[in-house]
Design a protein around this motif. Structure first.
Motif, PDB file in Angstrom:
ATOM      1  N   ALA A 176      34.924  42.406  52.322  1.00 45.60           N
ATOM      2  CA  ALA A 176      33.494  42.739  52.198  1.00 45.60           C
ATOM      3  C   ALA A 176      32.965  44.703  52.142  1.00 45.60           C
ATOM      4  O   ALA A 176      33.415  44.983  52.958  1.00 45.60           O
ATOM      5  N   ARG A 209      37.229  45.193  44.504  1.00 44.61           N
ATOM      6  CA  ARG A 209      37.000  46.131  45.993  1.00 44.61           C
ATOM      7  C   ARG A 209      37.065  47.361  45.803  1.00 44.61           C
ATOM      8  O   ARG A 209      36.497  48.727  46.822  1.00 44.61           O
ATOM      9  N   ARG A 228      25.769  45.102  47.827  1.00 43.34           N
ATOM     10  CA  ARG A 228      27.553  45.257  48.552  1.00 43.34           C
ATOM     11  C   ARG A 228      28.166  44.202  47.175  1.00 43.34           C
ATOM     12  O   ARG A 228      27.175  43.355  46.888  1.00 43.34           O
ATOM     13  N   PHE A 240      31.396  40.964  47.564  1.00 51.32           N
ATOM     14  CA  PHE A 240      31.739  40.197  48.541  1.00 51.32           C
ATOM     15  C   PHE A 240      33.312  39.071  48.249  1.00 51.32           C
ATOM     16  O   PHE A 240      32.917  38.675  46.413  1.00 51.32           O
TER      17      PHE A 240
END
Lengths: 343, 343
Positions: A105, A5, A127, A129
């Motif tokens: 996200a 992330r 993106r 997730f």
């Protein structure tokens, strides 16, 4: 190594800066993009960079947005259950009804609507997730255990007039980015893009496509022939592939933008562009999953969800524009009705 | 007496002629409406009267359609089952799974988008729906037995600038038409209209409402307090009420049209009108049941379903128009956010 992330956040922040800088450099007499950082009360933050200049009719851009968001929160059991259909790793959780799980996200989303009808509109989003274990007493600062994760992405082009060499250039750039990570990625993801951007009630595609994938992770992928297809499979490999696609955006688009921005404009071409922009609105409001999901999410700012809509659009009942055989408009329509292989 | 489907057909044919003639008389230098009769391969016919004149910038109308259709066919069991939730008379059929039943649907549907931002957009539709027994060997020419029937209707106004006397006049005309058929009709149908034309993601109504009802027949009606509410109850009485609403359309709208058509226009007012027309598009494509149903029906012409969209619309990201306190635009917004009682 940092958690995914954080690596994704760092990447989309730098990609956003790079794309906005390139667009500003291409249009130096226009107002700069409006940069706005925001925080989400329920967790997370984002940076919107938007261009809207109705009082600046000579700008090359008409309306554009290059936005990033990194949000986190709790994913309700119903959402986990739905996601379990694509992710076997979630099936146990869905069955046992464990309750909510934390999610993250992070992604970049952009739409560029230039003013000149010969310059295509372009859209892209990439993106990441992630779903993690509910806090199970790890020491402060140590990363939570990941239950499921995946990447998704799209880049697609919407021209108003057909310059075949432009479309070939665009697709070639995306294919090159894909091919380095597996020869079957581009054909599968190109088809997925054509299938997705289809305006069913018109029997037309929104544009000339590009690539589209979702749910890309270490589990079998629905768009690829079988699980032995050579492809990026580990998180690091998929992240490298996503970066290759994201990095291909400017090279795929900017030379088209530069080549066509000075093309002659007349009322007829502008009118056709606005009619086609009406179709863009129809796709986004009637079919696009991201838009529908966004508008239905409580607390979301509609203005950010609808950033993708063009500044102006036209609807003429049974318009005669595009019906004349052999016209430039008819040639464009033909390709929108019958997607081609471009490389 | 003739069957209701024939009486309704005759009524909407004459109402269409009357409304189109009145609009043409009001705008004598503009091109006439384009009249087009069509037949439906699967059964039925219609007449579309449309006005679209992009090359005629001085016309009072910008885009308009006054369409009627009288179609018939077979209603599949799934549709009968769905309709049974509002119509007890269909419950037995739905339970016994009798299969398809013949249906008739006849109605008038109109949208008028004038060019001047001071003249409101208006929309109306009135319709009759009937389900009959499958042909059970009646003698040729004798009418089939009716299993279920109902009327539905809407008239609603969408101004861009608020002239309170116009809105009061519009609602008063509709209330008068309703009151002669039961004092509780207008309040119930006015509320139903406000509830329906709500753009949830904006927290705004599409316009200042009017009246809306559906499923009006001899069975209990969901919008009316209880089954003893005085109201038209038999088919003849409800048809008379529907005709009163249809006949109220021209008196409710035309004097506003005449009063405002010469109002001053400037770029700012035009821009606000187009931004609001963007909201009209959002409502129609995201929420309107008729539009969604129409676009999802195989074989329907999208151009006819989307006739209701304005000729042009604008989307400015975070537009400043309408945000200035005390401005004409802010006054309009206030009413769109908080529906009022107008009579």
């Amino acid at each position: 190594m940092a958690a995914m992330r954080e690596r994704m956040t760092e990447y989309i922040e730098s990609l956003q800066r790079e794309i906005v800088a390139a667009l500003e450099a291409a249009d130096p007499t226009a107002p700069p993009f409006n940069r706005r950082a925001w925080d989400r009360a329920q967790g997370g933050r984002g940076v919107s960079c938007t261009f809207t200049a109705p009082d600046h009719p000579s700008s090359v851009l008409e309306k554009a947005g290059v936005n990033i968001s990194m949000i986190h929160g709790q994913l309700p059991p119903a959402a986990i259950k739905q996601m379990a259909t694509e992710h076997a790793s979630l099936a146990d959780r869905a069955d046992s009804g464990t309750g909510s799980l934390p999610f993250f996200a992070g992604g970049i989303s952009l739409v560029i609507h230039p003013r000149n009808p010969s310059v295509p509109t372009v859209h892209a989003n990439y993106r990441y997730f992630e779903i993690t274990e509910a806090n199970s007493g790890e020491p402060e600062g140590s990363p939570p255990k990941i239950v499921a994760w995946w990447f998704g992405g799209i880049t697609d082009l919407t021209p108003y007039y057909l310059f075949e060499e432009d479309v070939m250039h665009f697709h070639r750039a995306l294919k090159e980015a894909c091919d380095a990570h597996g020869p079957q990625l581009y054909p599968a993801f190109k088809k997925s893009c054509d299938d997705y951007f289809f305006i069913k009630h018109r029997g037309e595609h929104r544009g000339v496509g590009g690539i589209r994938f979702d749910d890309l992770c270490d589990e079998p992928h629905s768009l690829l022939a079988d699980d032995s297809t050579p492809r990026p499979r580990k998180a690091d490999e998929i992240f490298a592939f996503v970066k290759a696609c994201g990095n291909a955006f400017l090279p795929s688009y900017l030379s088209i933008f530069e080549r066509r921005r000075g093309s002659p404009v007349d009322e007829h071409r502008r009118r056709w562009q606005l009619i086609r922009r009406g179709r863009y609105v129809e796709f986004n409001l009637v079919y696009d999953r991201g838009t529908k999901f966004g508008l239905a999410t409580p607390g979301v700012q509609a203005e950010n969800v609808l950033m993708s809509l063009p500044e102006t659009a036209r609807w003429e009942y049974m318009s005669d524009v595009g019906t004349e055989e052999g016209s430039e408009e008819a040639k464009m329509l033909e390709v929108l009705r019958n997607p081609r292989d471009w490389v």
